[in-house]
Design a protein around this motif. Structure first.
Motif, PDB file in Angstrom:
ATOM      1  N   LEU B  67     -22.862  31.238 -69.296  1.00 30.06           N
ATOM      2  CA  LEU B  67     -22.413  32.626 -69.439  1.00 30.06           C
ATOM      3  C   LEU B  67     -22.970  33.470 -68.295  1.00 30.06           C
ATOM      4  CD1 LEU B  67     -21.046  34.940 -70.902  1.00 30.06           C
ATOM      5  CD2 LEU B  67     -22.908  34.970 -72.560  1.00 30.06           C
ATOM      6  N   ALA B  68     -24.219  33.212 -67.923  1.00 31.55           N
ATOM      7  CA  ALA B  68     -24.830  33.978 -66.821  1.00 31.55           C
ATOM      8  C   ALA B  68     -24.047  33.771 -65.527  1.00 31.55           C
ATOM      9  CB  ALA B  68     -26.287  33.564 -66.647  1.00 31.55           C
ATOM     10  N   ARG B  69     -23.597  32.542 -65.280  1.00 29.44           N
ATOM     11  CA  ARG B  69     -22.834  32.279 -64.056  1.00 29.44           C
ATOM     12  C   ARG B  69     -21.512  33.064 -64.058  1.00 29.44           C
ATOM     13  NH1 ARG B  69     -24.884  27.142 -64.349  1.00 29.44           N
ATOM     14  NH2 ARG B  69     -23.159  26.355 -65.603  1.00 29.44           N
ATOM     15  N   GLU B  70     -20.854  33.074 -65.221  1.00 30.73           N
ATOM     16  CA  GLU B  70     -19.606  33.850 -65.312  1.00 30.73           C
ATOM     17  C   GLU B  70     -19.876  35.331 -65.040  1.00 30.73           C
ATOM     18  OE1 GLU B  70     -16.397  33.073 -67.133  1.00 30.73           O
ATOM     19  OE2 GLU B  70     -16.722  30.952 -67.591  1.00 30.73           O
ATOM     20  N   MET B  71     -20.981  35.810 -65.581  1.00 31.00           N
ATOM     21  CA  MET B  71     -21.336  37.220 -65.375  1.00 31.00           C
ATOM     22  C   MET B  71     -21.626  37.502 -63.911  1.00 31.00           C
ATOM     23  SD  MET B  71     -21.198  39.354 -67.863  1.00 31.00           S
ATOM     24  CE  MET B  71     -22.307  40.634 -67.283  1.00 31.00           C
ATOM     25  N   GLN B  72     -22.350  36.577 -63.267  1.00 30.79           N
ATOM     26  CA  GLN B  72     -22.683  36.802 -61.856  1.00 30.79           C
ATOM     27  C   GLN B  72     -21.426  36.828 -60.992  1.00 30.79           C
ATOM     28  OE1 GLN B  72     -25.500  33.603 -61.696  1.00 30.79           O
ATOM     29  NE2 GLN B  72     -27.259  34.994 -61.554  1.00 30.79           N
ATOM     30  N   GLU B  73     -20.505  35.925 -61.286  1.00 29.44           N
ATOM     31  CA  GLU B  73     -19.239  35.932 -60.528  1.00 29.44           C
ATOM     32  C   GLU B  73     -18.496  37.241 -60.751  1.00 29.44           C
ATOM     33  OE1 GLU B  73     -16.887  32.530 -61.541  1.00 29.44           O
ATOM     34  OE2 GLU B  73     -18.497  31.147 -61.014  1.00 29.44           O
ATOM     35  N   ALA B  74     -18.444  37.680 -62.017  1.00 22.98           N
ATOM     36  CA  ALA B  74     -17.732  38.924 -62.326  1.00 22.98           C
ATOM     37  C   ALA B  74     -18.432  40.123 -61.693  1.00 22.98           C
ATOM     38  CB  ALA B  74     -17.634  39.105 -63.837  1.00 22.98           C
ATOM     39  N   MET B  75     -19.752  40.090 -61.660  1.00 19.08           N
ATOM     40  CA  MET B  75     -20.509  41.179 -61.024  1.00 19.08           C
ATOM     41  C   MET B  75     -20.193  41.250 -59.539  1.00 19.08           C
ATOM     42  SD  MET B  75     -22.469  43.344 -62.477  1.00 19.08           S
ATOM     43  CE  MET B  75     -23.899  43.781 -61.514  1.00 19.08           C
ATOM     44  N   GLY B  76     -20.146  40.095 -58.908  1.00 15.68           N
ATOM     45  CA  GLY B  76     -19.828  40.061 -57.481  1.00 15.68           C
ATOM     46  C   GLY B  76     -18.483  40.698 -57.221  1.00 15.68           C
ATOM     47  N   ARG B  77     -17.527  40.381 -58.084  1.00 12.14           N
ATOM     48  CA  ARG B  77     -16.188  40.934 -57.937  1.00 12.14           C
ATOM     49  C   ARG B  77     -16.206  42.446 -58.193  1.00 12.14           C
ATOM     50  NH1 ARG B  77     -14.099  37.916 -61.396  1.00 12.14           N
ATOM     51  NH2 ARG B  77     -13.422  36.216 -60.067  1.00 12.14           N
ATOM     52  N   ALA B  78     -16.918  42.851 -59.232  1.00  3.35           N
ATOM     53  CA  ALA B  78     -16.950  44.277 -59.593  1.00  3.35           C
ATOM     54  C   ALA B  78     -17.604  45.099 -58.485  1.00  3.35           C
ATOM     55  CB  ALA B  78     -17.705  44.470 -60.901  1.00  3.35           C
ATOM     56  N   GLN B  79     -18.677  44.579 -57.906  1.00  5.77           N
ATOM     57  CA  GLN B  79     -19.365  45.344 -56.865  1.00  5.77           C
ATOM     58  C   GLN B  79     -18.536  45.410 -55.590  1.00  5.77           C
ATOM     59  OE1 GLN B  79     -22.972  43.105 -57.074  1.00  5.77           O
ATOM     60  NE2 GLN B  79     -24.078  44.769 -58.086  1.00  5.77           N
ATOM     61  N   LYS B  80     -17.798  44.325 -55.342  1.00  2.58           N
ATOM     62  CA  LYS B  80     -16.989  44.297 -54.130  1.00  2.58           C
ATOM     63  C   LYS B  80     -15.814  45.252 -54.228  1.00  2.58           C
ATOM     64  CE  LYS B  80     -16.937  40.029 -52.783  1.00  2.58           C
ATOM     65  NZ  LYS B  80     -16.461  38.644 -52.710  1.00  2.58           N
ATOM     66  N   THR B  81     -15.258  45.371 -55.431  1.00  5.65           N
ATOM     67  CA  THR B  81     -14.029  46.149 -55.555  1.00  5.65           C
ATOM     68  C   THR B  81     -14.267  47.582 -56.025  1.00  5.65           C
ATOM     69  OG1 THR B  81     -13.763  45.335 -57.792  1.00  5.65           O
ATOM     70  CG2 THR B  81     -12.590  44.151 -56.069  1.00  5.65           C
ATOM     71  N   THR B  82     -15.525  47.911 -56.375  1.00  5.30           N
ATOM     72  CA  THR B  82     -15.789  49.263 -56.859  1.00  5.30           C
ATOM     73  C   THR B  82     -15.779  50.254 -55.695  1.00  5.30           C
ATOM     74  OG1 THR B  82     -17.133  48.422 -58.642  1.00  5.30           O
ATOM     75  CG2 THR B  82     -17.443  50.727 -58.052  1.00  5.30           C
ATOM     76  N   PRO B  83     -14.882  51.214 -55.691  1.00 11.09           N
ATOM     77  CA  PRO B  83     -14.865  52.161 -54.578  1.00 11.09           C
ATOM     78  C   PRO B  83     -16.033  53.138 -54.672  1.00 11.09           C
ATOM     79  CG  PRO B  83     -13.293  52.805 -56.240  1.00 11.09           C
ATOM     80  CD  PRO B  83     -13.884  51.514 -56.704  1.00 11.09           C
ATOM     81  N   VAL B  84     -16.469  53.637 -53.544  1.00  8.19           N
ATOM     82  CA  VAL B  84     -17.499  54.681 -53.554  1.00  8.19           C
ATOM     83  C   VAL B  84     -16.783  56.004 -53.714  1.00  8.19           C
ATOM     84  CG1 VAL B  84     -19.292  55.808 -52.211  1.00  8.19           C
ATOM     85  CG2 VAL B  84     -19.016  53.328 -52.124  1.00  8.19           C
ATOM     86  N   VAL B  85     -17.082  56.697 -54.781  1.00 10.80           N
ATOM     87  CA  VAL B  85     -16.365  57.935 -55.078  1.00 10.80           C
ATOM     88  C   VAL B  85     -17.345  59.012 -55.486  1.00 10.80           C
ATOM     89  CG1 VAL B  85     -14.217  56.851 -55.777  1.00 10.80           C
ATOM     90  CG2 VAL B  85     -16.039  57.184 -57.430  1.00 10.80           C
ATOM     91  N   GLN B  86     -16.838  60.190 -55.606  1.00  9.20           N
ATOM     92  CA  GLN B  86     -17.677  61.351 -55.875  1.00  9.20           C
ATOM     93  C   GLN B  86     -17.245  62.010 -57.171  1.00  9.20           C
ATOM     94  OE1 GLN B  86     -20.166  62.759 -54.612  1.00  9.20           O
ATOM     95  NE2 GLN B  86     -20.084  64.949 -54.938  1.00  9.20           N
ATOM     96  N   PRO B  87     -18.161  62.220 -58.135  1.00 14.60           N
ATOM     97  CA  PRO B  87     -17.752  62.958 -59.334  1.00 14.60           C
ATOM     98  C   PRO B  87     -17.545  64.423 -58.972  1.00 14.60           C
ATOM     99  CG  PRO B  87     -20.091  62.538 -59.394  1.00 14.60           C
ATOM    100  CD  PRO B  87     -19.579  61.875 -58.154  1.00 14.60           C
ATOM    101  N   TYR B  88     -16.438  64.970 -59.436  1.00 17.20           N
ATOM    102  CA  TYR B  88     -16.153  66.362 -59.123  1.00 17.20           C
ATOM    103  C   TYR B  88     -16.911  67.267 -60.072  1.00 17.20           C
ATOM    104  CZ  TYR B  88     -13.775  70.770 -58.838  1.00 17.20           C
ATOM    105  OH  TYR B  88     -13.514  72.097 -58.702  1.00 17.20           O
TER     106      TYR B  88
END
Lengths: 343, 100
Positions: B67-88
């Motif tokens: 399960l940890a490996r699945e989480m790490q893979e998903a984390m890698g994907r989430a961090q790569k695709t998360t845009p840097v944005v600004q809360p208004y």
């Protein structure tokens, strides 16, 4: 431009203290977990000026205001004729700060016993009129933490806008860890073929709830479907069963068979006495069957109980969020149980 | 259900467990939950076969590591695709004065 570390958002935590100590600690942890610098009275140092001056200065340094409303109005502030908490809230509104309010369950009955019931009632009503307050209200610290995370995540994702290069702060659009959990959950559910069929009895709406518009319960079913889909469970919705059952009987039978073959869980929403026998059509079709019924109103006997699980509701639950919350909570528990066995 | 452990909590436990042994204090700090609920969560994860208990700390079993490996893979994907944005926010960003 320099690549200096970007400032953290600051959250002001406001509440009475003595009756909400555990809640304050959890709110502090939950906000820190989302990357906020939390300003709270526990961290105030001795100073030459008075406590209210300190509160105002702290408030003005913050970006958002987080209110925990418990069952006490709190100690009074002579200058304003309000409690410290209420005065902080009014000041935060005057400063046009985003306000997030979380109310402890049982406040309606607690108001009668509170030291200052009129002021507490007035404050509570002001909060309800001015802000969306998550229902059901939080009952314990775990629910409070979940509510805070939900509100903050929603705020950050909804309010997030792309801006040009003069940005002061940068935050991720969503918590990567939460995204990762959702991704793993969705992938695992898809791989294992987990699916839910939601069945709306679809008849006797007017008889069951004469004061309701006929579309209200159907709408509730759609809401539940959307919440289950957001959870990652493949969800289909069967409604208008009467038409299938009476006019196109063969099609109804076929749909029951398909529901059993293609789903792990069937949830039947039952509204009136006439709808109840339809639950039996789904029993023994191969999937677990949960019946959501107004048990007391239908006056059912033990012999009538044919489904695997019963979720009881009263008509008032349809008006509030209670019906959706109970059904989605149950399905979430089933999904979790399924997921816990997968890895 | 036999436990109060949610999948979300278990996934987080395993993800953090991949980074070193879990203690009650560490779990409390990363999950932001009240201390009294942590022991029962760890006990439930142990009972389900995701963790193993040893002298006051917990480590991942093979099942937990999956399960940890699945989480790490998903984390890698989430961090790569998360845009840097600004809360208004509807008040003036204080950083603007540095532009002048």
């Amino acid at each position: 431009m320099s690549a200096e570390p970007l400032a953290k958002l600051r959250a002001f935590l406001s509440s009475t203290k003595l009756d909400l100590e555990a809640e304050r600690t959890v709110a502090w942890l939950a906000l820190k977990n989302r990357g906020f610098e939390v300003v709270r009275m526990e961290d105030f140092q001795s100073a030459t000026h008075d406590a209210w001056t300190e509160c105002v200065a702290a408030l003005q340094s913050c970006d958002i205001y987080v209110l925990l409303l418990g069952h006490q109005y709190g100690s009074m502030l002579a200058e304003t004729g309000l409690s410290y908490t209420h005065a902080e809230y009014e000041r935060a509104r005057a400063l046009r700060m985003p306000v997030f309010a979380f109310v402890k369950d049982g406040i309606d009955s607690a108001i009668k016993r509170a030291q200052d019931p009129l002021r507490l009632q007035d404050f509570y009503e002001t909060i309800l009129e001015s802000h969306v307050v998550r229902h059901p209200l939080f009952r314990d610290t775990e629910e409070l933490a979940t509510s805070i995370w939900g509100a903050i995540d929603q705020w950050q994702s909804r309010a997030a806008v792309q801006r040009p290069s003069f940005l002061r702060r940068a935050l991720p659009a969503a918590d990567p860890l939460s995204s990762a959990v959702s991704h793993v959950r969705r992938t695992a559910l898809r791989r294992s073929g987990f699916a839910v069929v939601l069945v709306d009895g679809g008849t006797a709406l007017a008889k069951a709830l004469p004061t309701e518009s006929p579309g209200r319960l159907l709408q509730k079913g759609y809401e539940i479907r959307d919440e289950l889909a957001a959870l990652g469970a493949a969800t289909s919705f069967i409604n208008d069963i009467r038409a299938y059952a009476q006019d196109r009987n063969d099609l109804f039978v076929k749909r029951v068979e398909l529901a059993g073959e293609r789903s792990s869980l069937i949830v039947c929403l039952v509204h009136g006495r006439a709808d109840y026998p339809k639950v039996s059509a789904f029993v023994n079709c191969g999937a677990q069957v949960a019946a959501v019924i107004p048990y007391a109103r239908l006056d059912l006997t033990a012999d009538d109980r044919t489904a695997d699980v019963y979720l009881d509701y009263v008509d008032a639950d349809v008006e509030s969020c209670a019906l959706s919350a109970e059904v989605t909570g149950y399905v979430r528990a089933v999904v979790d149980e399924h997921l816990l066995s997968l890895f | 259900l036999t436990t109060d452990l949610t999948f979300s909590q278990l996934a987080r436990l395993c993800y953090y467990g991949a980074g070193g042994p879990l203690t009650i204090a560490r779990v409390q700090s990363v999950l932001a939950l009240p201390g009294h609920v942590i022991p029962s969560m760890l006990a439930a994860a142990t009972e389900l076969g995701y963790l193993t208990s040893e002298g006051g700390h917990w480590a991942l079993t093979d099942r937990g590591a999956r399960l940890a490996r699945e989480m790490q893979e998903a984390m890698g994907r989430a961090q790569k695709t998360t845009p840097v944005v600004q809360p208004y926010t509807d008040f003036l960003p204080t950083g603007l004065e540095t532009l002048s």
